[in-house]
Scaffold this motif. Structure first.
Motif, PDB file in Angstrom:
ATOM      1  N   LYS A 146       0.813  -1.212   0.000  1.00 33.22           N
ATOM      2  CA  LYS A 146       0.000   0.000   0.000  1.00 33.22           C
ATOM      3  C   LYS A 146       0.850   1.267   0.000  1.00 33.22           C
ATOM      4  O   LYS A 146       0.489   2.278  -0.614  1.00 33.22           O
ATOM      5  N   TYR A 147       1.982   1.242   0.679  1.00 32.49           N
ATOM      6  CA  TYR A 147       2.835   2.433   0.741  1.00 32.49           C
ATOM      7  C   TYR A 147       3.484   2.715  -0.609  1.00 32.49           C
ATOM      8  O   TYR A 147       3.416   3.839  -1.126  1.00 32.49           O
TER       9      TYR A 147
ATOM     10  N   LYS B 131       0.974   3.903  -3.258  1.00 25.66           N
ATOM     11  CA  LYS B 131       0.571   5.292  -3.081  1.00 25.66           C
ATOM     12  C   LYS B 131       1.703   6.254  -3.424  1.00 25.66           C
ATOM     13  O   LYS B 131       1.463   7.351  -3.955  1.00 25.66           O
TER      14      LYS B 131
ATOM     15  N   THR C 107      -4.758  10.294  -4.398  1.00 23.53           N
ATOM     16  CA  THR C 107      -4.858   9.321  -3.312  1.00 23.53           C
ATOM     17  C   THR C 107      -4.841  10.085  -1.990  1.00 23.53           C
ATOM     18  O   THR C 107      -4.230  11.168  -1.913  1.00 23.53           O
TER      19      THR C 107
ATOM     20  N   SER D 154      -3.858  11.570   1.611  1.00 23.64           N
ATOM     21  CA  SER D 154      -2.547  11.798   2.216  1.00 23.64           C
ATOM     22  C   SER D 154      -2.208  10.641   3.154  1.00 23.64           C
ATOM     23  O   SER D 154      -3.096  10.022   3.754  1.00 23.64           O
ATOM     24  N   PHE D 155      -0.933  10.350   3.291  1.00 17.74           N
ATOM     25  CA  PHE D 155      -0.509   9.134   3.987  1.00 17.74           C
ATOM     26  C   PHE D 155       0.907   9.282   4.507  1.00 17.74           C
ATOM     27  O   PHE D 155       1.664  10.157   4.072  1.00 17.74           O
TER      28      PHE D 155
ATOM     29  N   ILE E 164      -1.978  14.095   9.620  1.00 16.99           N
ATOM     30  CA  ILE E 164      -2.966  13.333   8.857  1.00 16.99           C
ATOM     31  C   ILE E 164      -4.384  13.809   9.159  1.00 16.99           C
ATOM     32  O   ILE E 164      -5.227  13.895   8.273  1.00 16.99           O
TER      33      ILE E 164
ATOM     34  N   GLU F  66      -3.542   6.915   6.878  1.00 19.36           N
ATOM     35  CA  GLU F  66      -4.105   7.511   5.671  1.00 19.36           C
ATOM     36  C   GLU F  66      -5.276   8.394   6.063  1.00 19.36           C
ATOM     37  O   GLU F  66      -6.118   7.995   6.879  1.00 19.36           O
ATOM     38  N   SER F  67      -5.346   9.594   5.521  1.00 22.83           N
ATOM     39  CA  SER F  67      -6.488  10.462   5.826  1.00 22.83           C
ATOM     40  C   SER F  67      -7.773   9.805   5.336  1.00 22.83           C
ATOM     41  O   SER F  67      -7.785   9.133   4.309  1.00 22.83           O
TER      42      SER F  67
ATOM     43  N   LEU G 292      -7.464   4.106  -3.429  1.00 21.61           N
ATOM     44  CA  LEU G 292      -7.017   3.454  -2.197  1.00 21.61           C
ATOM     45  C   LEU G 292      -6.064   2.307  -2.462  1.00 21.61           C
ATOM     46  O   LEU G 292      -4.994   2.233  -1.858  1.00 21.61           O
TER      47      LEU G 292
END
Length: 316
Positions: A112-113, A116, A126, A128-129, A145, A188-189, A278
């Protein structure tokens, strides 16, 4: 609703696929869903006349596959060890063609990181993270976040280990929940006004599905528990122009990660209706009520024909 047109089928006789192995089960936290997917796929291929054989891909699965003299593989594994490039690499090294994404696309999509990071670098919207250091104080995280936020294991699927956090009191608990599944955790926001999924098959985006659940979000129970109250809308309710634009962005999000063949892209919209992506599932669920079969039914492609078309992605 737009009606996507799939490219013509390339294989017309089941013998042309040769001897096919369906890989399912495995050892990940998504094992039970993979078993359901694989059993359904195997039955569909046999109904279509394909010489198909199933292997529960546990620690001995690759050894059993080597003894089977198979011509190609249908991968119905979900999660670690099956969707992250591991099995794909083994099959490539053995010269066995397989369905779906190759090693790089599988690995990037599962992380996932990194996915993104790729989207941010290429203009795919996407939320914010940032990576969470579970051993460091979490006090500053809400400032960067904001609340609510999602806390997720980086390398899990099916919403396993995911929490929606509304305040500081729930943050540490959510991080510990995620840490039980992965050493790497992402914050993740939270953007959750409307949730959609886009199924992709051979470069074609199938009709979008809008999801509604009485749960906080589309979690594991909402996905897989009968009677969880989840509602699926296909047509999605979007106008044709917006659906086409979201579909184009979903396909961009898919291909920029190196994903190919088939898969599913999940995204949400904010209050203004803007999409935020996502994750990408390179081996989505294939149970009778899973999302990709639902989208295929909207263009009059039944489950058995869908499985056939997915198997075609193993043919160069």
């Amino acid at each position: 609703m737009l009606s996507p047109v799939l490219p013509p089928s390339r294989i017309h006789h089941p013998c042309d696929f040769g001897r096919v192995v369906v890989l399912y089960g495995g050892c990940s936290s998504e094992r039970e869903i993979s078993l359901s997917s694989g059993i359904g796929v195997l039955a569909a291929l046999r109904r279509k006349g394909v010489d198909a054989h199933g292997i529960d891909c546990d620690a001995q699965g690759i050894r059993r596959m080597l003894r089977g003299d198979f011509d190609r593989a249908f991968i119905a594994l979900h999660g670690r060890g099956g969707e992250d490039g591991t099995v794909q690499g083994a099959l490539e090294s053995m010269g066995i063609p397989f369905t779906g994404s190759k090693v790089l696309g599988s690995a990037l999509s599962m992380d996932k990181y990194l996915s993104k990071r790729m989207w941010s670098a290429t203009g795919i919207p996407t939320p914010s993270f940032e990576i969470v250091d579970a051993d460091e104080p979490l006090d500053a995280l809400p400032e960067r976040i904001g609340f609510p936020m999602a806390i997720k294991p980086v390398g899990e699927g099916s919403s396993i280990g995911v929490s929606k956090v509304r305040d500081v009191a729930g943050l540490e608990r959510a991080v510990m929940t995620a840490k039980a599944f992965d050493d790497r955790i992402i914050a993740e926001s939270w953007i959750g006004e409307a949730e959609y999924t886009a199924a992709i098959l051979e470069g074609c985006v199938l009709p979008l599905i809008r999801l509604e659940t009485p749960h906080d979000f589309y979690d594991y129970e909402a996905k897989y528990t009968t009677g969880a109250g989840t509602r699926y809308f296909c047509p999605s309710g979007l106008d044709d122009r917006t659906e086409a634009e979201f579909g184009r962005l979903a396909l961009d999000a898919f291909t920029v990660l190196g994903a190919s063949g088939w898969g599913r892209v999940d995204f949400v919209c904010d209050r203004k209706g803007a999409p935020f992506f996502l994750d990408v599932n390179t081996i989505p669920g294939m149970t009778g009520h899973s999302l990709v079969p639902r989208a295929a039914r909207a263009i009059k492609v039944g489950y058995d024909d869908l499985v056939w078309r997915i198997l075609e992605t193993s043919v160069e």
